[in-house]
Scaffold this active site. Structure first.
Site, PDB file in Angstrom:
ATOM      1  N   GLU A  93      73.510  60.850  16.271  1.00 27.17           N
ATOM      2  CA  GLU A  93      73.872  61.915  15.608  1.00 27.17           C
ATOM      3  C   GLU A  93      75.282  62.623  16.403  1.00 27.17           C
ATOM      4  O   GLU A  93      76.137  63.191  15.654  1.00 27.17           O
ATOM      5  CB  GLU A  93      73.000  63.164  15.552  1.00 27.17           C
ATOM      6  CG  GLU A  93      71.700  62.825  14.687  1.00 27.17           C
ATOM      7  CD  GLU A  93      70.640  63.931  14.752  1.00 27.17           C
ATOM      8  OE1 GLU A  93      69.195  63.455  14.606  1.00 27.17           O
ATOM      9  OE2 GLU A  93      70.782  64.962  15.209  1.00 27.17           O
ATOM     10  N   PRO A 146      67.674  82.036  13.430  1.00 24.74           N
ATOM     11  CA  PRO A 146      68.526  82.942  13.624  1.00 24.74           C
ATOM     12  C   PRO A 146      68.646  83.306  15.105  1.00 24.74           C
ATOM     13  O   PRO A 146      69.579  83.725  15.913  1.00 24.74           O
ATOM     14  CB  PRO A 146      67.898  84.242  12.632  1.00 24.74           C
ATOM     15  CG  PRO A 146      67.384  83.705  11.608  1.00 24.74           C
ATOM     16  CD  PRO A 146      66.967  82.192  12.084  1.00 24.74           C
ATOM     17  N   SER A 204      70.927  76.714  20.314  1.00 27.40           N
ATOM     18  CA  SER A 204      70.860  75.623  21.577  1.00 27.40           C
ATOM     19  C   SER A 204      69.432  75.495  22.175  1.00 27.40           C
ATOM     20  O   SER A 204      69.055  74.478  22.457  1.00 27.40           O
ATOM     21  CB  SER A 204      71.849  76.220  22.636  1.00 27.40           C
ATOM     22  OG  SER A 204      73.035  76.240  22.266  1.00 27.40           O
ATOM     23  N   GLN A 237     101.261  73.649  14.981  1.00 26.96           N
ATOM     24  CA  GLN A 237     102.587  74.272  15.667  1.00 26.96           C
ATOM     25  C   GLN A 237     103.915  73.443  15.096  1.00 26.96           C
ATOM     26  O   GLN A 237     104.721  73.807  14.930  1.00 26.96           O
ATOM     27  CB  GLN A 237     102.392  74.341  17.129  1.00 26.96           C
ATOM     28  CG  GLN A 237     103.423  74.827  17.816  1.00 26.96           C
ATOM     29  CD  GLN A 237     103.377  76.493  17.458  1.00 26.96           C
ATOM     30  OE1 GLN A 237     102.114  76.759  17.311  1.00 26.96           O
ATOM     31  NE2 GLN A 237     104.247  77.385  17.665  1.00 26.96           N
ATOM     32  N   ASN A 272      79.546  71.933  22.869  1.00 25.32           N
ATOM     33  CA  ASN A 272      79.918  71.246  24.008  1.00 25.32           C
ATOM     34  C   ASN A 272      79.489  71.510  25.286  1.00 25.32           C
ATOM     35  O   ASN A 272      79.495  70.778  26.197  1.00 25.32           O
ATOM     36  CB  ASN A 272      81.321  71.292  23.682  1.00 25.32           C
ATOM     37  CG  ASN A 272      81.974  70.394  22.653  1.00 25.32           C
ATOM     38  OD1 ASN A 272      81.130  69.885  21.936  1.00 25.32           O
ATOM     39  ND2 ASN A 272      83.443  70.132  22.605  1.00 25.32           N
ATOM     40  N   GLY A 299     105.167  74.345  11.934  1.00 17.69           N
ATOM     41  CA  GLY A 299     105.763  75.608  11.625  1.00 17.69           C
ATOM     42  C   GLY A 299     104.889  76.439  10.882  1.00 17.69           C
ATOM     43  O   GLY A 299     103.739  76.422  10.579  1.00 17.69           O
ATOM     44  N   ILE A 313      68.452  69.019   7.464  1.00 15.00           N
ATOM     45  CA  ILE A 313      67.476  68.895   8.477  1.00 15.00           C
ATOM     46  C   ILE A 313      67.602  70.395   9.077  1.00 15.00           C
ATOM     47  O   ILE A 313      68.748  71.117   9.162  1.00 15.00           O
ATOM     48  CB  ILE A 313      67.590  67.890   9.666  1.00 15.00           C
ATOM     49  CG1 ILE A 313      66.733  68.153  10.921  1.00 15.00           C
ATOM     50  CG2 ILE A 313      69.135  68.019  10.001  1.00 15.00           C
ATOM     51  CD1 ILE A 313      66.579  67.049  11.656  1.00 15.00           C
ATOM     52  N   PHE A 351      72.056  78.243   8.943  1.00  9.55           N
ATOM     53  CA  PHE A 351      73.171  77.415   9.306  1.00  9.55           C
ATOM     54  C   PHE A 351      73.094  75.922   8.813  1.00  9.55           C
ATOM     55  O   PHE A 351      73.421  74.874   9.196  1.00  9.55           O
ATOM     56  CB  PHE A 351      73.443  77.224  10.644  1.00  9.55           C
ATOM     57  CG  PHE A 351      73.806  78.587  11.533  1.00  9.55           C
ATOM     58  CD1 PHE A 351      74.712  79.477  10.743  1.00  9.55           C
ATOM     59  CD2 PHE A 351      73.729  78.902  12.876  1.00  9.55           C
ATOM     60  CE1 PHE A 351      75.055  80.750  11.467  1.00  9.55           C
ATOM     61  CE2 PHE A 351      73.957  79.789  13.487  1.00  9.55           C
ATOM     62  CZ  PHE A 351      74.620  80.939  12.703  1.00  9.55           C
TER      63      PHE A 351
END
Ligand code: FAD
Length: 407
Positions: free
Chosen positions: A268, A154, A158, A362, A392, A365, A149, A182
């Site tokens: 979605e 470019p 949003s 973390q 978000n 390590g 889709i 993308f």
């Protein structure tokens, strides 16, 4: 050689970690029937035999083999929720949930199955003519044709109202011009839903959804984009240069594209939340296993209070996310999942995923930064979950509107 051996070489049994995560005490999930569980077993086997062993090579080459699409199709793992008359299995959406969760747990981000089966195919099913469904869905269900889709450009992500790709009426059809970027599954794509302006003066109200396929002259693919994560996913640019598209390839009514996008987006976005929670559960499994085995100062890393408290916090937050997302799935099945609730799920679960996986790195390590370890791969893959499917920040815009704020 396959990922399994590489993980085993690193002193870590990846598959054991997947199992161990299921031993954690949890609020029982009530969504699934024994049939869904049996299906889950077979998807898990498929991931272990047909996907995991190839994942490293796919990461290196930047795309998956077409063969895996055909194998998935042959097993009924593509477009499972599409009606049988269009090549699907007529399955309920919980089967699709199982597929997404198992792919997340297998930690193989190269496959674009979810987008193909549960984003592209539903647009065809809901807004396409019978002829369009018969033309494209069976090939998609068989894994012969791959779907994409194409919304983002470019200069417009949003803000989809800013889309410049145009579909201009010419005789019996449209001429499509423009470019997209993308695009997931873009380099392999055989059939693409293109968001295009049919009446540019009308902004969002002049937007339509048009199907372009690989047999149309003037449709071409750009380079595969080199990404931070999702390395085996063939995200690409697409170009449309005077592509002549028959009028019957319009989905639904002309200029109604934005309405359709809004209708499909809650599912979605929930899909992204579903994969985020499954990834959190898997990451806790991998990390619990690791800290039990790894020793520092003569004792297991798991024996440090910081380790236990950190994992206890992460397990608590994951449980909260799990209950919320399962409730959203229930609402979806009842046809009651609204935009704001789906946006909450997407934003909160993906924020959690990024935070949680970073904490897990973390706790590993230096090994957490090594590609052989699943947590390192999950870390690079997680970041984009907060960006695609609507960032978000856009989710928070939508949520704020639902509480009477903003436009
Ligand atoms: C790996 C990957 C796969 C993708 N797959 C697809 C695909 O298959 N199909 C497709 O069409 N697209 C796809 N995308 C594109 C994706 O949906 C967009 O990147 C995303 O919607 C953001 O758009 P943008 O990149 O143009 O960012 P921009 O819109 O330029 O945003 C930049 C920043 O501004 C913020 N911002 C923008 N508007 C507002 C606002 N109103 N309020 C507050 N903050 C705001 C954003 O949150 C972000 O932080 C994919 C992207 C990636 C990285």
């Amino acid at each position: 050689m396959g990922a399994r051996l590489r993980f085993a070489n690193a002193g870590f049994d990846y598959h054991f970690a997947i199992r161990s995560e299921e031993r954690r005490p949890m609020i029982p999930r009530t969504l699934f029937s024994p049939e869904h569980d049996t299906f889950r077993d077979s998807v898990r086997r498929f991931m272990q035999t047909e996907v995991v062993p190839h994942d490293e090579r796919w990461n290196e080459q930047g795309y998956v083999d077409r063969e895996v699409w055909k194998k998935a199709g042959g097993n009924g793992f593509l477009c499972a929720s599409m009606p049988e008359e269009y090549g699907g299995a007529g399955a309920d959406k919980l089967y699709s949930v199982v597929l997404m969760e198992e792919q997340a747990r297998a930690n193989c981000s190269s496959l674009g199955f979810g987008l193909h089966s549960e984003i592209v195919a539903p647009y065809l099913l809901h807004y396409g003519s019978d002829a369009l469904k018969k033309k494209y869905l069976p090939k998609m269900a068989a894994g012969e044709w791959i779907g994409a889709i194409a919304m983002s450009e470019p200069a417009a992500g949003s803000d989809l109202q800013g889309v410049k790709t145009s579909a201009t009426r010419k005789g019996d059809g449209y001429v499509v011009n423009g470019s997209k970027t993308f695009i997931t599954n873009g380099w392999h794509a055989d059939v693409v839903i293109v968001v295009a302006k049919t009446d540019p003066a009308k902004g969002a109200k002049g937007t339509s959804l048009i199907i372009v396929d690989r047999e149309m002259k003037g449709f071409s693919k750009g380079k595969r984009l080199k990404k931070v994560g999702l390395k085996g996913q063939d995200t690409a640019e697409l170009f449309f240069d005077n592509v002549e598209v028959p009028a019957e390839n319009l989905l639904g009514a002309e200029n109604n594209g934005f309405v359709y996008l809004m209708q499909e987006l809650p599912w979605e976005r929930l899909q992204i939340a579903i994969s985020a929670v499954a990834k959190c559960e898997a990451a806790i499994g991998w990390t619990s296993e690791y800290v039990r085995e790894r020793k520092a100062f003569g004792k297991p890393v798991a024996s440090f209070q910081n380790t236990r408290f950190k994992l206890a916090e992460l397990a608590t937050e994951t449980q909260i996310a799990r209950v919320f997302v399962d409730k959203c799935i229930e609402l979806l099945l009842a046809g009651q999942l609204d935009t704001a609730t789906a946006s909450m799920a997407k934003y909160w679960a993906t924020d959690l995923e990024c935070k949680l996986i970073d904490e897990c790195v973390q706790l590993h390590g230096g090994y957490g930064y090594m590609w052989e370890y699943p947590i390192a791969r999950a870390w690079v893959d997680a970041r984009v979950q907060r960006i695609y499917g609507g960032t978000n920040e856009i989710m928070k815009e939508l949520i704020s509107r639902s509480i009477g704020l903003g436009s």
